[in-house]
Design an enzyme around this catalytic site. Structure first.
Site, mmCIF file in Angstrom:
data_model
loop_
_atom_site.group_PDB
_atom_site.id
_atom_site.type_symbol
_atom_site.label_atom_id
_atom_site.label_comp_id
_atom_site.label_asym_id
_atom_site.label_seq_id
_atom_site.Cartn_x
_atom_site.Cartn_y
_atom_site.Cartn_z
ATOM 1 N N ASP A 7 0.862 -1.189 0.000
ATOM 2 C CA ASP A 7 0.000 0.000 0.000
ATOM 3 C C ASP A 7 0.899 1.240 0.000
ATOM 4 O OD1 ASP A 7 -2.355 1.582 0.097
ATOM 5 O OD2 ASP A 7 -2.133 1.829 2.249
ATOM 6 N N SER A 8 0.306 2.365 -0.377
ATOM 7 C CA SER A 8 1.044 3.619 -0.307
ATOM 8 C C SER A 8 1.439 3.933 1.135
ATOM 9 C CB SER A 8 0.179 4.753 -0.840
ATOM 10 O OG SER A 8 -0.999 4.844 -0.068
ATOM 11 N N CYS A 70 -4.212 -1.478 -2.257
ATOM 12 C CA CYS A 70 -4.355 -0.038 -2.491
ATOM 13 C C CYS A 70 -5.243 0.111 -3.719
ATOM 14 C CB CYS A 70 -2.974 0.564 -2.743
ATOM 15 S SG CYS A 70 -3.014 2.313 -3.177
ATOM 16 N N GLU A 162 -2.730 9.083 7.842
ATOM 17 C CA GLU A 162 -1.270 8.876 7.867
ATOM 18 C C GLU A 162 -0.619 9.745 8.954
ATOM 19 O OE1 GLU A 162 0.954 6.872 5.914
ATOM 20 O OE2 GLU A 162 -0.882 5.825 5.334
ATOM 21 N N CYS A 194 -11.126 2.511 -0.559
ATOM 22 C CA CYS A 194 -9.750 2.877 -0.206
ATOM 23 C C CYS A 194 -9.434 2.080 1.042
ATOM 24 C CB CYS A 194 -9.650 4.374 0.067
ATOM 25 S SG CYS A 194 -8.066 4.862 0.805
ATOM 26 N N HIS A 196 -7.536 2.579 3.418
ATOM 27 C CA HIS A 196 -7.428 3.346 4.665
ATOM 28 C C HIS A 196 -8.801 3.484 5.353
ATOM 29 C CE1 HIS A 196 -3.502 4.614 3.127
ATOM 30 N NE2 HIS A 196 -3.254 5.230 4.266
HETATM 31 N N1 DGL Z 1 -4.992 2.929 0.695
HETATM 32 C C1 DGL Z 1 -4.905 3.585 -0.587
HETATM 33 C C2 DGL Z 1 -6.128 3.200 -1.424
HETATM 34 O O1 DGL Z 1 -6.718 2.170 -1.174
HETATM 35 C C3 DGL Z 1 -4.712 5.045 -0.348
HETATM 36 C C4 DGL Z 1 -4.178 5.758 -1.511
HETATM 37 C C5 DGL Z 1 -3.474 7.034 -1.234
HETATM 38 O O2 DGL Z 1 -2.307 6.942 -0.844
HETATM 39 O O3 DGL Z 1 -4.051 8.107 -1.452
HETATM 40 O O4 DGL Z 1 -6.493 3.868 -2.363
#
Ligand code: DGL
Length: 269
Positions: A7-8, A70, A162, A194, A196
């Protein structure tokens, strides 16, 4: 023996946690590209380059299978990666398709023509890049007809999570739900598109009200991974469990420990 999860940032931990519960014997290498998060405000080319670099790092760690936990990377980069970059003995899977299969009441690999499904009005909450890609609507159209999707780009939520600023994250979620409701007053289902957002699932559910079914990916993706590994046991790679980040390992470890409520220690990627 390890499967890679990317993931990011910290959102993919929601998928990792569900996968560890579903497959307790399995080892995972988790990679958070914290130095470049959030991805959701980047261009598709930028997201592609960052995702390729991250997946290469997980291949180098011995993983033969990588889950893009992600949506932004799955929406903006996965198809292009599958079209030419991924070596034939490796696999990279996204998080969109399992979710849409669950929403459209399909089992894995059911490629029958699109059909009517129970749910007719769906709210999609996702990052600006995921919404702009229209990948969700495209995948849905392969499987279902007559489903009205209203997408809400939830700017700021990933950054707040974050940064560990959950008060700001909650306020932003409530304002994004209000904005969605102005466009679609009565969604039947809401998709947290997402990884997150499951960290804010109670807030989404509370703001949407009890009648709206909230679909979040963690358990759906974990079930789909278990099913995939049953069919492809050769894809359990040779790596060893690890948490890797391109950001500051101490800072990322503190946040991860706070979110999963158990000690998580990241190392530099
Ligand atoms: N968890 C990522 C997703 O599912 C977040 C992406 C981001 O870094 O903006 O899209």
């Amino acid at each position: 023996m390890a499967v890679g999860i990317f993931d990011s940032g910290l959102g993919g931990l929601t998928v990792l946690d569900a996968a560890q519960k579903r497959l307790p014997e399995m080892e995972f290498v988790y990679l958070a590209d914290s130095a470049h998060a959030p991805y959701g405000v980047r261009t598709a080319d930028d997201i592609y380059d960052l995702t390729v670099a991250a997946v290469r790092r997980l291949f180098d760690a011995g993983c033969d299978l990588v889950i893009l936990a992600c949506n932004t990377a799955s929406a903006a980069a996965l198809r292009r990666m599958q079209e030419g970059w991924i070596p034939s003995h490796k696999r990279v899977l996204g998080v969109f398709v399992p979710l849409i299969e669950a929403l459209t009441e399909r089992h894995w690999g059911d490629n029958s023509p699109p059909r009517e499904v129970e749910v007719k009005h769906v709210a999609l909450f996702a990052t600006p890049a995921t919404v702009a890609s229209r990948a969700f609507q495209r995948e849905l159209a392969f499987r279902a007809i007559g489903v009205d999707v209203e997408a809400q780009a939830c700017g700021g939520v990933v950054d707040a999570i974050e940064d560990g600023d959950m008060i700001l994250a909650e306020a932003l979620v409530r304002s994004h739900v209000d904005a969605l409701r102005r466009k679609m007053p009565d969604p039947q289902a809401a998709v947290l598109g997402c990884t997150h957002y499951p960290l804010m699932q109670d807030t989404f559910q509370d703001a949407l009200g009890g009648e709206v079914s909230v679909f979040s990916q963690a358990n759906i993706v974990a079930d789909s991974l278990a099913d995939y590994l049953d069919r492809h046991p050769d894809k359990i790679g040779a790596g060893e469990a690890a948490f890797l980040t391109t950001g500051d390992p101490r800072r990322v470890s503190d946040r991860a420990t706070q979110f999963l409520r158990r000690q998580i220690t990241f190392a530099a990627a």
